[in-house]
Design a protein around this motif. Structure first.
Motif, short mmCIF file in Angstrom:
data_model
loop_
_atom_site.label_atom_id
_atom_site.label_comp_id
_atom_site.label_asym_id
_atom_site.label_seq_id
_atom_site.Cartn_x
_atom_site.Cartn_y
_atom_site.Cartn_z
N GLN A 174 -4.28 -1.28 7.01
CA GLN A 174 -3.11 -2.07 7.39
C GLN A 174 -1.79 -1.39 7.02
O GLN A 174 -0.73 -1.82 7.46
N LEU A 175 -1.84 -0.35 6.21
CA LEU A 175 -0.61 0.24 5.68
C LEU A 175 0.34 0.73 6.76
O LEU A 175 1.55 0.53 6.66
N HIS A 176 -0.17 1.38 7.79
CA HIS A 176 0.73 1.90 8.83
C HIS A 176 1.48 0.75 9.51
O HIS A 176 2.70 0.82 9.69
N THR A 177 0.78 -0.30 9.87
CA THR A 177 1.43 -1.45 10.51
C THR A 177 2.46 -2.08 9.58
O THR A 177 3.56 -2.43 10.01
N LEU A 178 2.12 -2.21 8.31
CA LEU A 178 3.05 -2.79 7.35
C LEU A 178 4.27 -1.89 7.14
O LEU A 178 5.40 -2.38 7.04
N ALA B 196 8.27 -2.95 7.85
CA ALA B 196 9.06 -3.18 6.64
C ALA B 196 10.48 -2.63 6.80
O ALA B 196 10.68 -1.53 7.33
N ASP B 197 11.46 -3.38 6.33
CA ASP B 197 12.86 -2.97 6.45
C ASP B 197 13.20 -1.74 5.62
O ASP B 197 14.04 -0.93 6.02
N ASP B 198 12.59 -1.59 4.46
CA ASP B 198 12.94 -0.49 3.55
C ASP B 198 12.13 0.78 3.79
O ASP B 198 12.31 1.76 3.09
N CYS B 199 11.24 0.77 4.76
CA CYS B 199 10.38 1.91 5.02
C CYS B 199 10.82 2.64 6.29
O CYS B 199 11.43 2.05 7.18
N VAL B 200 10.49 3.92 6.36
CA VAL B 200 10.77 4.72 7.55
C VAL B 200 9.48 5.41 7.95
O VAL B 200 8.92 6.19 7.19
N SER B 201 9.01 5.12 9.15
CA SER B 201 7.74 5.70 9.60
C SER B 201 7.94 7.13 10.08
O SER B 201 9.05 7.54 10.46
N LEU B 202 6.86 7.88 10.08
CA LEU B 202 6.87 9.23 10.60
C LEU B 202 7.33 9.22 12.06
O LEU B 202 8.16 10.04 12.47
N ASP B 203 6.82 8.27 12.83
CA ASP B 203 7.18 8.20 14.25
C ASP B 203 8.67 7.92 14.44
O ASP B 203 9.28 8.45 15.37
N PRO C 225 7.15 0.13 -1.40
CA PRO C 225 6.21 -1.00 -1.40
C PRO C 225 6.91 -2.34 -1.62
O PRO C 225 7.67 -2.49 -2.55
N ASN C 226 6.63 -3.27 -0.74
CA ASN C 226 7.03 -4.66 -0.95
C ASN C 226 5.78 -5.43 -1.37
O ASN C 226 4.71 -4.84 -1.54
N ASP C 227 5.89 -6.73 -1.54
CA ASP C 227 4.74 -7.51 -2.01
C ASP C 227 3.56 -7.43 -1.04
O ASP C 227 2.41 -7.33 -1.47
N THR C 228 3.83 -7.42 0.25
CA THR C 228 2.75 -7.36 1.23
C THR C 228 2.02 -6.02 1.18
O THR C 228 0.79 -5.96 1.23
N ILE C 229 2.77 -4.94 1.05
CA ILE C 229 2.16 -3.61 0.95
C ILE C 229 1.36 -3.49 -0.33
O ILE C 229 0.24 -2.98 -0.34
N ARG C 230 1.92 -3.98 -1.43
CA ARG C 230 1.19 -3.92 -2.72
C ARG C 230 -0.12 -4.70 -2.64
O ARG C 230 -1.16 -4.24 -3.14
N THR C 231 -0.08 -5.87 -2.02
CA THR C 231 -1.29 -6.69 -1.88
C THR C 231 -2.33 -5.96 -1.04
O THR C 231 -3.53 -5.96 -1.38
N ALA C 232 -1.91 -5.34 0.04
CA ALA C 232 -2.85 -4.60 0.89
C ALA C 232 -3.51 -3.46 0.11
O ALA C 232 -4.71 -3.23 0.23
N ILE C 233 -2.72 -2.76 -0.70
CA ILE C 233 -3.27 -1.65 -1.50
C ILE C 233 -4.26 -2.18 -2.53
O ILE C 233 -5.36 -1.66 -2.67
N ARG C 234 -3.87 -3.23 -3.25
CA ARG C 234 -4.76 -3.81 -4.28
C ARG C 234 -6.06 -4.34 -3.67
O ARG C 234 -7.11 -4.30 -4.31
N SER C 235 -5.97 -4.85 -2.45
CA SER C 235 -7.14 -5.44 -1.79
C SER C 235 -7.94 -4.41 -1.00
O SER C 235 -8.86 -4.77 -0.26
#
Length: 85
Positions: free
Chosen positions: A41-45, A49-56, A26-36
């Motif tokens: 939006q999580l999949h798109t974020l 994100a540079d530190d994340c690796v998607s299933l695809d 989680p970066n700040d944008t992901i944390r904000t999306a979760i809190r809100s």
């Protein structure tokens, strides 16, 4: 701290199963999306994100290496069309 999800798919060599992982750090944008409660939006974020690796992305890598079949990858992908780009 992050979240790791995985599923198992059969290998093309039928030797075993291979783990297909998705990693969200989680970066700040992901944390904000979760809190809100903007969970849609999580999949798109995660994908952007540079530190994340998607299933695809993991599926695409395993598919390119010939570790998994196209049918199995397509069946579990979030965006099956993206596997080939």
């Amino acid at each position: 701290v992050g979240v790791v999800a995985q599923l198992l798919l059969p290998r093309t060599d039928a030797a075993n199963l291979v783990a297909v992982t998705e990693v969200m750090v989680p970066n700040d944008t992901i944390r904000t999306a979760i809190r809100s409660d903007r969970l849609e939006q999580l999949h798109t974020l995660l994908v952007s994100a540079d530190d994340c690796v998607s299933l695809d992305a993991t599926l695409r890598n395993l598919l390119l290496r010939g570790t998994i079949s196209k049918d199995d990858a397509t069946r579990v992908a979030h965006s099956p069309d993206a596997l080939h780009h």
